[in-house]
Motif scaffolding. Structure first.
Motif, short mmCIF file in Angstrom:
data_model
loop_
_atom_site.label_atom_id
_atom_site.label_comp_id
_atom_site.label_asym_id
_atom_site.label_seq_id
_atom_site.Cartn_x
_atom_site.Cartn_y
_atom_site.Cartn_z
N LYS A 59 0.84 -1.20 0.00
CA LYS A 59 0.00 0.00 0.00
C LYS A 59 0.87 1.24 0.00
O LYS A 59 1.76 1.39 0.83
CB LYS A 59 -0.91 0.00 1.23
N LYS A 60 0.59 2.11 -0.97
CA LYS A 60 1.30 3.39 -1.02
C LYS A 60 0.59 4.39 -0.13
O LYS A 60 -0.63 4.53 -0.18
CB LYS A 60 1.31 3.94 -2.45
N GLU A 61 1.35 5.07 0.67
CA GLU A 61 0.78 6.14 1.49
C GLU A 61 0.65 7.39 0.62
O GLU A 61 1.55 7.68 -0.18
CB GLU A 61 1.67 6.42 2.70
N PRO A 62 -0.45 8.12 0.77
CA PRO A 62 -0.60 9.33 -0.03
C PRO A 62 0.45 10.37 0.32
O PRO A 62 0.87 10.47 1.48
CB PRO A 62 -2.00 9.83 0.31
N THR A 63 0.88 11.10 -0.68
CA THR A 63 1.83 12.19 -0.43
C THR A 63 1.03 13.44 -0.10
O THR A 63 -0.18 13.48 -0.26
CB THR A 63 2.71 12.45 -1.66
#
Length: 66
Positions: A59-63
């Protein structure tokens, strides 16, 4: 990560798409992060590769700009 796993295992995309019963174009879109798989496809991929979802997708964390 799916792209890396398939390459490490020497699995051709077209062959894998047949094994999990999806269109090769759909698999290509999933592998290249152009499309998210449905739950059913995700489940089939995990079963076929004998790996957990956490081993295949991270899962990519939002920037801040998102």
């Amino acid at each position: 990560m799916l792209k890396v796993i398939l390459a490490q295992e020497g699995i051709k995309h077209g062959e894998f798409a047949k094994r999990i019963n999806i269109n090769p174009g759909t698999l290509s879109a999933i592998v290249n992060n152009k499309q998210l798989p449905s739950f059913e496809v995700t489940y089939a991929i995990c079963l076929e590769l004998n790996r957990s979802i956490h081993e295949i997708w991270i899962k990519k964390e939002p920037t801040q700009s998102e």
